[in-house]
Design a protein around this motif. Sequence first.
Motif, PDB file in Angstrom:
ATOM      1  N   ARG A 107     -62.911  58.413  14.487  1.00 50.27           N
ATOM      2  CA  ARG A 107     -62.368  57.106  14.880  1.00 50.27           C
ATOM      3  C   ARG A 107     -62.340  56.958  16.401  1.00 50.27           C
ATOM      4  NH1 ARG A 107     -58.785  58.229  10.825  1.00 50.27           N
ATOM      5  NH2 ARG A 107     -57.157  58.830  12.300  1.00 50.27           N
ATOM      6  N   GLU A 108     -61.938  58.024  17.076  1.00 55.09           N
ATOM      7  CA  GLU A 108     -61.883  57.991  18.544  1.00 55.09           C
ATOM      8  C   GLU A 108     -63.287  57.819  19.121  1.00 55.09           C
ATOM      9  OE1 GLU A 108     -59.721  57.974  22.099  1.00 55.09           O
ATOM     10  OE2 GLU A 108     -59.017  57.872  20.039  1.00 55.09           O
ATOM     11  N   GLN A 109     -64.240  58.523  18.553  1.00 52.70           N
ATOM     12  CA  GLN A 109     -65.628  58.416  19.026  1.00 52.70           C
ATOM     13  C   GLN A 109     -66.159  57.006  18.788  1.00 52.70           C
ATOM     14  OE1 GLN A 109     -67.230  60.802  20.635  1.00 52.70           O
ATOM     15  NE2 GLN A 109     -69.056  59.579  20.909  1.00 52.70           N
ATOM     16  N   ALA A 110     -65.894  56.443  17.618  1.00 52.93           N
ATOM     17  CA  ALA A 110     -66.363  55.092  17.303  1.00 52.93           C
ATOM     18  C   ALA A 110     -65.686  54.063  18.208  1.00 52.93           C
ATOM     19  CB  ALA A 110     -66.080  54.768  15.846  1.00 52.93           C
ATOM     20  N   LYS A 111     -64.440  54.302  18.534  1.00 53.23           N
ATOM     21  CA  LYS A 111     -63.690  53.388  19.380  1.00 53.23           C
ATOM     22  C   LYS A 111     -64.308  53.292  20.769  1.00 53.23           C
ATOM     23  CE  LYS A 111     -59.179  53.625  21.476  1.00 53.23           C
ATOM     24  NZ  LYS A 111     -57.830  54.179  21.314  1.00 53.23           N
ATOM     25  N   TRP A 112     -64.775  54.428  21.272  1.00 56.45           N
ATOM     26  CA  TRP A 112     -65.287  54.457  22.636  1.00 56.45           C
ATOM     27  C   TRP A 112     -66.801  54.386  22.742  1.00 56.45           C
ATOM     28  CZ3 TRP A 112     -61.804  53.095  25.764  1.00 56.45           C
ATOM     29  CH2 TRP A 112     -60.493  53.483  25.598  1.00 56.45           C
ATOM     30  N   ASN A 116     -67.294  51.334  28.246  1.00 56.17           N
ATOM     31  CA  ASN A 116     -67.147  52.120  29.473  1.00 56.17           C
ATOM     32  C   ASN A 116     -65.831  52.888  29.466  1.00 56.17           C
ATOM     33  OD1 ASN A 116     -65.232  50.202  29.952  1.00 56.17           O
ATOM     34  ND2 ASN A 116     -66.257  49.272  31.722  1.00 56.17           N
ATOM     35  N   ARG A 117     -65.273  53.122  28.287  1.00 59.03           N
ATOM     36  CA  ARG A 117     -64.034  53.883  28.088  1.00 59.03           C
ATOM     37  C   ARG A 117     -62.832  53.241  28.777  1.00 59.03           C
ATOM     38  NH1 ARG A 117     -64.855  58.904  25.673  1.00 59.03           N
ATOM     39  NH2 ARG A 117     -67.020  59.530  25.656  1.00 59.03           N
ATOM     40  N   GLY A 118     -62.897  51.908  29.014  1.00 59.61           N
ATOM     41  CA  GLY A 118     -61.754  51.202  29.571  1.00 59.61           C
ATOM     42  C   GLY A 118     -61.532  51.419  31.048  1.00 59.61           C
ATOM     43  N   THR A 119     -62.427  52.119  31.706  1.00 60.19           N
ATOM     44  CA  THR A 119     -62.286  52.371  33.134  1.00 60.19           C
ATOM     45  C   THR A 119     -62.798  51.162  33.901  1.00 60.19           C
ATOM     46  OG1 THR A 119     -62.680  54.700  32.706  1.00 60.19           O
ATOM     47  CG2 THR A 119     -62.857  53.961  34.995  1.00 60.19           C
ATOM     48  N   PRO A 120     -61.985  50.603  34.765  1.00 61.18           N
ATOM     49  CA  PRO A 120     -62.446  49.430  35.508  1.00 61.18           C
ATOM     50  C   PRO A 120     -63.564  49.799  36.487  1.00 61.18           C
ATOM     51  CG  PRO A 120     -60.228  50.066  36.222  1.00 61.18           C
ATOM     52  CD  PRO A 120     -60.621  50.958  35.085  1.00 61.18           C
TER      53      PRO A 120
END
Length: 141
Positions: A107-112, A116-120
């Motif tokens: 799930r974590e892998q699919a989420k990201w 860009n992993r949420g990094t601005p």
Amino acid sequence: MVEDIKALQVKLDATNDEDEQRALEEDVTGKILWLLWCGICAEVDEILPKVVNYIQREGAMRGLMQISTVELPSTDPSDDQAHLQRVMYDAGADISKYQLWLDAQAREQAKWSGTNRGTPTLDDQGTTPSASRQAPSTAAV
């Protein structure tokens, strides 16, 4: 069941990830405890009728009455005992901590994946993931 324990032990020996090791250790421990618990229950189920028959046959009811009056101390399990009991019951219910860990990893892998992993970045001033439960401020700066 023994084959399952051996297969889990092989996976455990081959992994370096601490969380994965912990999940595998719980599965191995739970399966061993469940196997032992089932064996103990089977022994008690087998011997109990023999004991009752002996008591009835020999007229040893007075001894049985004496045993029944013995007060046993309260056995509130410690945290360790409660944890091991939960691990054992999970194994009995066929709940695998390792499988839950694998599912969480997927799930974590699919989420990201594909983000860009949420990094601005310079072009994207998005927010970074946070465990904070505070609502974002609406005050103007």
